[in-house]
Design a protein around this motif. Structure first.
Motif, mmCIF file in Angstrom:
data_model
loop_
_atom_site.group_PDB
_atom_site.id
_atom_site.type_symbol
_atom_site.label_atom_id
_atom_site.label_comp_id
_atom_site.label_asym_id
_atom_site.label_seq_id
_atom_site.Cartn_x
_atom_site.Cartn_y
_atom_site.Cartn_z
ATOM 1 N N ALA B 157 -0.614 22.572 -6.185
ATOM 2 C CA ALA B 157 -1.675 23.854 -6.243
ATOM 3 C C ALA B 157 -2.589 23.446 -7.860
ATOM 4 C CB ALA B 157 -1.196 25.177 -6.574
ATOM 5 N N ALA B 158 -2.646 22.293 -7.887
ATOM 6 C CA ALA B 158 -3.719 21.725 -9.405
ATOM 7 C C ALA B 158 -4.729 21.585 -9.259
ATOM 8 C CB ALA B 158 -2.606 20.859 -9.980
ATOM 9 N N VAL B 159 -5.549 22.442 -10.429
ATOM 10 C CA VAL B 159 -6.916 22.310 -10.435
ATOM 11 C C VAL B 159 -7.216 21.790 -11.233
ATOM 12 C CG1 VAL B 159 -8.964 24.227 -10.960
ATOM 13 C CG2 VAL B 159 -6.725 24.796 -9.448
ATOM 14 N N VAL B 160 -8.645 20.356 -11.301
ATOM 15 C CA VAL B 160 -9.384 19.740 -12.470
ATOM 16 C C VAL B 160 -9.646 21.285 -13.342
ATOM 17 C CG1 VAL B 160 -10.592 18.071 -13.068
ATOM 18 C CG2 VAL B 160 -10.039 18.373 -10.465
ATOM 19 N N PRO B 161 -9.150 20.560 -14.430
ATOM 20 C CA PRO B 161 -9.572 21.685 -15.383
ATOM 21 C C PRO B 161 -11.158 21.839 -16.348
ATOM 22 C CG PRO B 161 -7.798 19.711 -16.375
ATOM 23 C CD PRO B 161 -8.074 19.869 -15.127
ATOM 24 N N ARG B 162 -11.615 22.838 -16.895
ATOM 25 C CA ARG B 162 -12.396 22.175 -17.654
ATOM 26 C C ARG B 162 -13.032 20.744 -18.641
ATOM 27 N NH1 ARG B 162 -16.609 27.175 -16.872
ATOM 28 N NH2 ARG B 162 -17.651 25.963 -18.120
ATOM 29 N N GLY B 163 -14.161 20.414 -18.273
ATOM 30 C CA GLY B 163 -14.179 19.753 -18.838
ATOM 31 C C GLY B 163 -13.825 18.082 -18.308
ATOM 32 N N LYS B 164 -12.844 18.086 -17.569
ATOM 33 C CA LYS B 164 -12.586 17.225 -16.920
ATOM 34 C C LYS B 164 -13.119 16.489 -15.278
ATOM 35 C CE LYS B 164 -8.751 16.262 -20.043
ATOM 36 N NZ LYS B 164 -8.840 15.351 -20.208
ATOM 37 N N ILE B 165 -13.006 15.990 -15.000
ATOM 38 C CA ILE B 165 -13.140 15.209 -13.485
ATOM 39 C C ILE B 165 -11.950 14.096 -13.520
ATOM 40 C CG2 ILE B 165 -15.914 15.372 -13.638
ATOM 41 C CD1 ILE B 165 -15.336 12.418 -13.857
ATOM 42 N N ALA B 166 -12.171 14.793 -11.756
ATOM 43 C CA ALA B 166 -10.709 13.935 -11.703
ATOM 44 C C ALA B 166 -10.775 12.365 -10.550
ATOM 45 C CB ALA B 166 -9.178 14.299 -10.474
ATOM 46 N N LEU B 167 -10.500 11.749 -10.256
ATOM 47 C CA LEU B 167 -10.378 10.448 -9.282
ATOM 48 C C LEU B 167 -9.362 10.655 -8.732
ATOM 49 C CD1 LEU B 167 -12.317 7.789 -11.836
ATOM 50 C CD2 LEU B 167 -11.070 7.307 -9.517
ATOM 51 N N VAL B 168 -9.693 10.470 -7.611
ATOM 52 C CA VAL B 168 -8.320 10.625 -6.739
ATOM 53 C C VAL B 168 -8.765 9.115 -6.079
ATOM 54 C CG1 VAL B 168 -7.499 11.792 -4.877
ATOM 55 C CG2 VAL B 168 -8.789 12.505 -6.365
ATOM 56 N N THR B 169 -7.536 8.142 -5.935
ATOM 57 C CA THR B 169 -7.232 7.104 -5.120
ATOM 58 C C THR B 169 -6.388 6.661 -4.239
ATOM 59 O OG1 THR B 169 -6.102 5.595 -7.066
ATOM 60 C CG2 THR B 169 -8.069 5.679 -6.613
ATOM 61 N N VAL B 170 -6.749 5.716 -3.552
ATOM 62 C CA VAL B 170 -5.275 5.987 -1.926
ATOM 63 C C VAL B 170 -4.045 5.126 -2.710
ATOM 64 C CG1 VAL B 170 -5.420 5.363 -0.063
ATOM 65 C CG2 VAL B 170 -7.340 5.933 -0.604
ATOM 66 N N CYS B 171 -3.097 5.857 -2.826
ATOM 67 C CA CYS B 171 -2.135 5.586 -3.443
ATOM 68 C C CYS B 171 -1.535 4.261 -2.605
ATOM 69 C CB CYS B 171 -0.483 6.841 -3.464
ATOM 70 S SG CYS B 171 0.464 5.646 -4.495
ATOM 71 N N SER B 172 -1.009 3.313 -2.678
ATOM 72 C CA SER B 172 -0.316 2.033 -1.568
ATOM 73 C C SER B 172 0.621 2.220 -0.720
ATOM 74 C CB SER B 172 -0.634 0.839 -2.381
ATOM 75 O OG SER B 172 0.625 1.153 -3.303
ATOM 76 N N VAL B 173 1.471 3.600 -1.202
ATOM 77 C CA VAL B 173 2.466 4.124 -0.350
ATOM 78 C C VAL B 173 2.147 3.960 0.347
ATOM 79 C CG1 VAL B 173 4.489 3.864 -2.271
ATOM 80 C CG2 VAL B 173 3.060 5.872 -1.054
ATOM 81 N N SER B 174 0.854 4.951 0.601
ATOM 82 C CA SER B 174 0.604 5.026 2.578
ATOM 83 C C SER B 174 0.679 4.282 3.376
ATOM 84 C CB SER B 174 -0.953 4.869 2.282
ATOM 85 O OG SER B 174 -1.255 6.382 1.088
ATOM 86 N N LEU B 175 0.282 2.391 3.263
ATOM 87 C CA LEU B 175 0.475 1.702 4.396
ATOM 88 C C LEU B 175 1.760 1.720 4.623
ATOM 89 C CD1 LEU B 175 -0.855 -1.176 2.216
ATOM 90 C CD2 LEU B 175 -1.986 0.560 4.034
ATOM 91 N N ASN B 176 2.861 2.459 3.992
ATOM 92 C CA ASN B 176 4.179 2.651 4.444
ATOM 93 C C ASN B 176 4.419 3.791 5.568
ATOM 94 O OD1 ASN B 176 4.947 0.956 2.195
ATOM 95 N ND2 ASN B 176 6.569 1.467 1.796
ATOM 96 N N GLY B 177 3.191 4.249 5.181
ATOM 97 C CA GLY B 177 3.824 5.746 5.870
ATOM 98 C C GLY B 177 3.128 5.396 7.513
ATOM 99 N N ILE B 178 1.781 4.868 7.366
ATOM 100 C CA ILE B 178 0.727 4.378 8.687
ATOM 101 C C ILE B 178 1.422 3.274 9.116
ATOM 102 C CG2 ILE B 178 -1.130 2.905 9.078
ATOM 103 C CD1 ILE B 178 -2.207 4.085 6.690
ATOM 104 N N PHE B 179 2.289 2.289 8.460
ATOM 105 C CA PHE B 179 2.474 1.298 9.367
ATOM 106 C C PHE B 179 4.564 2.355 10.149
ATOM 107 C CE2 PHE B 179 1.021 -3.148 9.247
ATOM 108 C CZ PHE B 179 0.318 -2.868 7.790
ATOM 109 N N LEU B 180 5.219 3.286 9.174
ATOM 110 C CA LEU B 180 5.744 3.348 10.354
ATOM 111 C C LEU B 180 5.873 3.893 11.435
ATOM 112 C CD1 LEU B 180 8.941 4.068 10.123
ATOM 113 C CD2 LEU B 180 8.338 6.084 8.357
ATOM 114 N N LYS B 181 4.335 4.810 10.850
ATOM 115 C CA LYS B 181 3.971 5.192 12.664
ATOM 116 C C LYS B 181 3.767 4.478 13.457
ATOM 117 C CE LYS B 181 2.914 9.919 12.512
ATOM 118 N NZ LYS B 181 2.873 10.287 11.095
ATOM 119 N N GLU B 182 3.510 3.517 13.240
ATOM 120 C CA GLU B 182 3.563 2.157 14.483
ATOM 121 C C GLU B 182 4.825 1.302 14.870
ATOM 122 O OE1 GLU B 182 0.334 2.228 15.661
ATOM 123 O OE2 GLU B 182 -0.039 3.402 14.751
ATOM 124 N N GLY B 183 5.925 2.432 14.086
ATOM 125 C CA GLY B 183 6.660 1.567 14.830
ATOM 126 C C GLY B 183 7.771 0.673 13.815
#
Lengths: 339, 339
Positions: B157-183
Motif C-alpha cells: 500500500a505504498a503511495v508515491v510521495p509528493r515531489g516524486k514520480i514512480a517509473l514502473v517496469t515489468v519485472c523479468s520474473v513475470s516471464l516465469n509465471g507466464i510460462f508456468l501457466k503454460e506448463g
DNA sequence: TCGCAATACGGCAATATTGCCGTATTAATG
DNA sequence: CATTAATACGGCAATATTGCCGTATTGCGA
C-alpha cells in the motif's frame, strides 16, 4: 545437482590431494560436504574401495586411512577442473590451498585484501582506520601500508602506482586455511552485512552465498554504499561486513582453543561461535555442524569509502607473509620508516 | 543438503498446491528440481504412493496424475514454511504464485519493479529511458509513469510521495509465471551483468545466484555503479543487467512459440535461448535442460542512475495489471493525461 | 614396555533410488 | 464412433546408499 559416480571419485581424489596427507573416510566425508557431495562415511568407503581397485588410492595404514598413489596424483592433475571458475567460493578454496601458515610457529603466508588510495590521503586514512581496529571491527589487529613501487600482489605482480598507497589487510578467509592445517575444515557459506546494536551483533541484514557470486560480497556492499562501519564504531549501531561459516560440531573444543591462540597473534576475527546444530543469528547450519561468524577483513576499507576517501578494493588479492604485518597500534612507527 | 523423507513429501505437496491442478510424476519431478529435490520420476511415484496411502493425494485419473485431497491441502497450509525466507529465489517464487496472467487472453497481472525519482526530473528521465527501450535493452517495451499520490505497490500500500514520480517496469520474473501457466517450469538461476560488444551479447561478466542472495542482483549492481546501460545503448558496448534461467529441454518448441506471442504483447525480454543441454554464454545447464537469457526489467532504471538522476529502486515490488502498461512509444500521450 | 582408547575398515542387511517395461486410460484424430 | 498416440502408473530387478557392528591397527599414556 546430480553427480555421477566418476565425478564423486574425482572429488574424493581432489580432497585427498588438497589435504596433502592420508585421511579416513570420515574426514573425507566432511571435506566433501564443502564440495556439494553429501554422502555417509560408509558410502565414501565403498568409493574408496573402487579407487583402491583402480590403483588410484591405497590404504596407508589401518589407522591413518587412504592416501593417493602416484597414479591417483596424476589423475587429479590431469583431471577436469571441477571448480566452477569465477565463483568466489572457488577462489577462496584455491587461495586456502596455496596459503601456508603454521600456527605452532606463528609464521607463514596469509590471504590478504588490498585497498589502493591516494597517497595524499594517507594521514586522514589512518585516522579513519585506526578506530575501526580499536573497536575490534577488523579481522584481527594487523595492517600493512605499502608505498608507491612496492609489490602489493605477488601473484599478479602488481605494483602500487605513483601517487597511491596500498593498505593491506588480512583477509578473513585466512582463518579457513589456518584451521584446515589443524585438521578442521571450515566452509565459508555467506558474506553479508551484520547489524550491530549497542555495540552488540544483532542480526544479518543481507546475505550473499560465496558459492553463488563472482564478486566478493563485501566489495559489492562497499561499492553499493550499504555499509556503516564508521557509524558502528562511533555509536555502536551500524552495519559491518561479516562472514558466516560452519564446521563439524565435533571440532568445537579445538576451534575455541585455536581461537585463543589466534588472539595472541593478532589474528582474531572471530566474532561469535554458535551452539552445535543450532542456528546462529537466524542462519541455520547443516546437520552436525556449528556456525561461526567472522568479521570482514575489508571493514577498515569500508570505513574509508564511507569517509569519502576514494578507494579501490581488491579482496582475495594474494598471499603475504605474516611477519610483514605490524600491529595497527605500531603503525605510525612503521609508516614513518617508509618502504 | 540432505533431505529427509518427510521434507521431500512436504515439497511434493507444495508443488502440487502451487500448480493448482493435477500433475504426473514427470512434471512434479521437473518442478521439484527448482526446489533442491533431484529425484527420478520413478522415485517421485514411490513417494506419491506413500502420500496416497496417507490420504494426502489421490490419483485423479490415469491420464491426469495426482491431485491434492482436502487433507493434503490442509497439510500444506499448516506445514512448516519450506522457504529460506529472505532469499530472492523465495520471493520470486512467491510472486510467481500470486501473479495471474493469461497468455491467451493477453491480460492479467504482472510482477513489476518500481523506481522512484524526483518529479522535476521527469522530462529528463524519459529522454534517458526511451532510447534504452528502443535499443531493446528493456524487458519488453512497456512502461508506466505514476504521479504523486498513486499507489505504486499494492501489497505494501505504498503511495508515491509528493515531489516524486514512480517509473514502473515489468519485472523479468513475470516471464516465469507466464510460462508456468503454460506448463513450462522456468527456474531463475543467476542475475548478472551481460557484456555487449558491437550490439551483440558476448558474455556474463558477473553472476549472482538468486538462491544465495537476499538482495536483488541488479539492484545491487546498479547501486554499485557497475552497469553501463547507456553506453551500451549509445555505442553498442557496455554492461547491462540480465538473468540466466533454465527449463526442461523438451519444452523448447513451446518456449519459442510463446516467445513469439509475447513479442506481440510487448513483453519480449528474451535475449537468447540456448541449445538443449549446452552451456549458454559459458554457463552450464543441468542435465536435460536448456538455458535462457532474459534482459533485466531494471535496465532503464540503471540508465537513470548512470545519467546522474537520483533513483530509488525496488525490484519485485508487487503486482500490477497488464492493461495499465502503455507502450513506451505512447508515453508522452499518457504522461500528459496525468494520473 | 604393556594395555587402553581411539580410529578406520569392511561385512551384512535394510532402505532408497533408478531404469526398464508392460498396461491402463484418455484426448485427439479420422 | 473406432482408432491412434500420448501419458501416467506401478511391478520388478538392479544399483546405490546407509546404519550397525565386530575387528584390526596404532598412538599414547600408565
Amino acid at each position: 545437482m546430480k553427480l555421477t559416480s566418476e565425478e564423486i571419485q574425482q572429488r574424493i581424489l581432489k580432497v585427498l590431494h588438497r589435504l596433502g596427507r592420508p585421511a579416513g573416510s570420515s574426514q573425507i566425508a566432511e571435506l566433501l560436504r564443502g564440495w556439494g557431495v553429501d554422502l555417509s562415511e560408509r558410502s565414501i568407503r565403498l568409493y574408496l574401495l573402487q579407487l583402491d581397485a583402480a590403483g588410484l588410492t591405497q590404504l596407508e595404514s589401518r589407522r591413518a586411512g587412504r592416501s593417493l598413489t602416484a597414479k591417483g596424483l596424476a589423475e587429479v592433475e590431469q583431471g577436469p577442473a571441477i571448480e566452477r571458475v569465477g565463483f568466489v567460493a572457488g577462489q577462496i578454496d584455491e587461495l586456502n590451498y596455496r596459503m601456508g601458515f603454521r600456527l605452532r610457529a606463528g609464521m607463514g603466508t596469509l590471504v590478504v585484501n588490498t585497498t589502493l588510495l591516494p597517497a595524499r590521503d594517507e594521514v586522514a586514512a589512518l585516522e579513519v582506520v585506526r578506530p575501526v581496529f580499536a573497536a575490534r571491527l577488523g579481522m584481527g589487529s594487523r595492517l600493512l601500508v605499502l608505498r608507491a613501487g612496492a609489490v602489493y600482489d605477488v601473484a599478479r605482480a602488481a605494483v602500487v602506482p605513483r601517487g597511491k598507497i596500498a593498505l593491506v589487510t588480512v583477509c578473513s578467509v585466512s582463518l579457513n586455511g589456518i584451521f584446515l592445517k589443524e585438521g578442521i575444515p571450515i566452509t565459508s557459506r555467506y558474506g553479508g552485512l551484520l547489524e550491530f546494536r549497542n555495540r552488540l551483533p544483532a542480526r544479518f541484514t543481507e546475505l550473499l552465498a560465496y558459492g553463488g557470486t563472482t564478486q566478493d560480497p563485501l566489495e559489492l556492499f562497499i561499492r553499493a554504499n550499504m555499509t556503516s562501519v564508521r557509524k558502528c564504531e562511533q555509536t555502536g549501531n551500524g552495519l559491518v561486513g561479516a562472514s558466516f561459516r560452519e564446521f563439524p560440531s565435533v571440532a568445537l573444543p579445538a576451534v575455541l582453543k585455536i581461537r585463543d591462540q589466534l588472539r595472541l597473534l593478532g589474528l582474531d576475527g572471530i566474532l561469535a561461535v554458535g551452539v552445535p546444530n543450532q542456528p546462529l543469528y537466524g542462519i541455520p547450519v547443516g546437520e552436525g555442524r556449528t556456525g561461526l561468524v567472522v568479521l570482514a577483513g575489508l571493514n577498515p576499507a569500508a570505513a574509508l569509502e564511507e569517509a569519502g576517501i576514494a578507494v579501490e578494493n581488491r579482496s582475495l588479492a594474494g598471499l603475504l607473509d605474516y611477519v610483514k604485518f605490524p600491529e595497527f597500534r605500531h603503525l605510525n612507527m612503521w609508516t614513518r620508516r617508509g618502504e
